[in-house]
Scaffold this motif. Structure first.
Motif, PDB file in Angstrom:
ATOM      1  N   GLU A  81      -4.146  11.855   3.563  1.00 47.21           N
ATOM      2  CA  GLU A  81      -3.156  10.807   4.329  1.00 47.21           C
ATOM      3  C   GLU A  81      -3.640   9.866   4.839  1.00 47.21           C
ATOM      4  O   GLU A  81      -2.962   9.283   5.245  1.00 47.21           O
ATOM      5  N   ASP A  82      -5.277   9.672   4.498  1.00 41.82           N
ATOM      6  CA  ASP A  82      -5.591   8.322   4.787  1.00 41.82           C
ATOM      7  C   ASP A  82      -5.272   6.775   4.173  1.00 41.82           C
ATOM      8  O   ASP A  82      -5.877   5.937   4.233  1.00 41.82           O
ATOM      9  N   ARG A 139       0.025   7.126  -0.725  1.00 45.40           N
ATOM     10  CA  ARG A 139       0.416   7.857   0.423  1.00 45.40           C
ATOM     11  C   ARG A 139       1.616   8.137   0.020  1.00 45.40           C
ATOM     12  O   ARG A 139       1.862   9.374  -0.117  1.00 45.40           O
ATOM     13  N   ASP A 140       2.943   7.708   0.282  1.00 47.48           N
ATOM     14  CA  ASP A 140       3.922   7.930   0.825  1.00 47.48           C
ATOM     15  C   ASP A 140       5.037   7.583  -1.164  1.00 47.48           C
ATOM     16  O   ASP A 140       6.094   8.447  -0.650  1.00 47.48           O
TER      17      ASP A 140
END
Length: 288
Positions: A198-199, A205-206
């Motif tokens: 998530e960091d 991340r996406d």
């Protein structure tokens, strides 16, 4: 609005800058080059020429890509291409985008590779490691393994594009469908601790596949499995090389030591961070 290459590129750069995209001018140029197939020289000569009807229609396609990039979609997925080890690779959302850091693994493997090498690439993804080694090294037989069928389709396309008949691809959960022994095993497995995903940068991340990122709670799940199992698939004196996270050198080295490997080394990248761990399978006679 009547566009030209110059005004369209400026619009794209400004749009990406407004959305805090790193290297906005570089990405705006890559997308312009992708849509129009224009070289830097052609751009300089024709930069202020008003667009004709066809070019105006293409400008809408360019603007659409710029808007997707401004939302964090990676430019390599938008163009479907990237460069690795000086070679062209097709990429899409099924695979991680090859990074320059991974070239340290390829360069280390090339330096250790023996003639007529039998090579296995575990978690091959786009095939960038395996195919670069096959193109630039002395690979007699190369096998790329991945659990993702989507990734294997990408790797197969890259294999065909680079013209490497000595390479084949295998759908397998690690070693489940692998047969034979090899002179060298390489791997850039998932190694990001689950809670750290998530960091990551939003582009990673996406949009990049979590299957290729998530290395379990401590990031070491695949290193444990590969350290335990690789010895059965290596000839005596064969080499095992991993890409690692910047803080994993000690832990992965310990796993290889516990699995009976010798001559364990950690190699740093250009930023001075631990990037590769490599080791050798002990000779069956103990090296005597």
């Amino acid at each position: 609005m009547q566009w030209s290459y110059d005004t369209l590129l400026k619009w794209g750069t400004d749009e990406l800058t407004a959305h805090s995209v790193d290297n906005a001018s570089v990405d705006a140029w890559y997308l312009l080059e992708h849509i129009y197939g224009i070289s830097r020289v052609d751009f300089l000569i024709r930069r202020n020429d008003p667009f004709d009807e066809v070019q105006m229609k293409q400008s809408a396609d360019y603007q659409a890509l710029i808007r997707r990039r401004s939302e964090g979609y990676p430019v390599q997925y938008l163009t479907g291409s990237t460069e690795f080890m000086g070679l062209p690779f097709f990429v899409n959302e099924s695979v991680l985008i090859p990074r320059q850091d991974t070239e340290v693994l390829v360069e280390t493997a090339l330096a250790m590779m023996k003639p007529e090498c039998r090579l296995l690439d575990m978690c091959t993804g786009s095939g960038c490691i395996l195919l670069s080694l096959a193109k630039l090294g002395t690979v007699a037989e190369g096998i790329g393994v991945d659990i993702s069928e989507g990734a294997l389709k990408v790797a197969e396309r890259n294999r065909e594009n680079l013209g490497l008949p000595q390479v084949r691809l295998v759908h397998s959960n690690l070693f489940e469908s692998v047969e034979g022994v090899f002179d060298m095993i390489v791997s850039n497995p998932p190694y990001i601790p689950t809670e750290d995903i998530e960091d990551l940068m939003r582009e990673v991340r996406d949009h990049e596949p979590h299957l290729a990122l998530d290395g379990s709670k401590d990031g070491l799940l695949f290193y444990r499995k590969l350290a335990e199992e690789s010895g059965r698939y290596l000839v005596p004196g064969g080499s095992l090389l991993f890409e690692i996270g910047y803080d994993q050198g000690g832990a992965v080295s310990q796993l290889l030591d516990q699995a009976g490997f010798k001559d364990i080394h950690v190699k740093k990248d250009l930023a001075g961070l631990d990037r590769v761990v490599y080791a050798v399978k002990a000779a069956e006679d103990g090296g005597k």
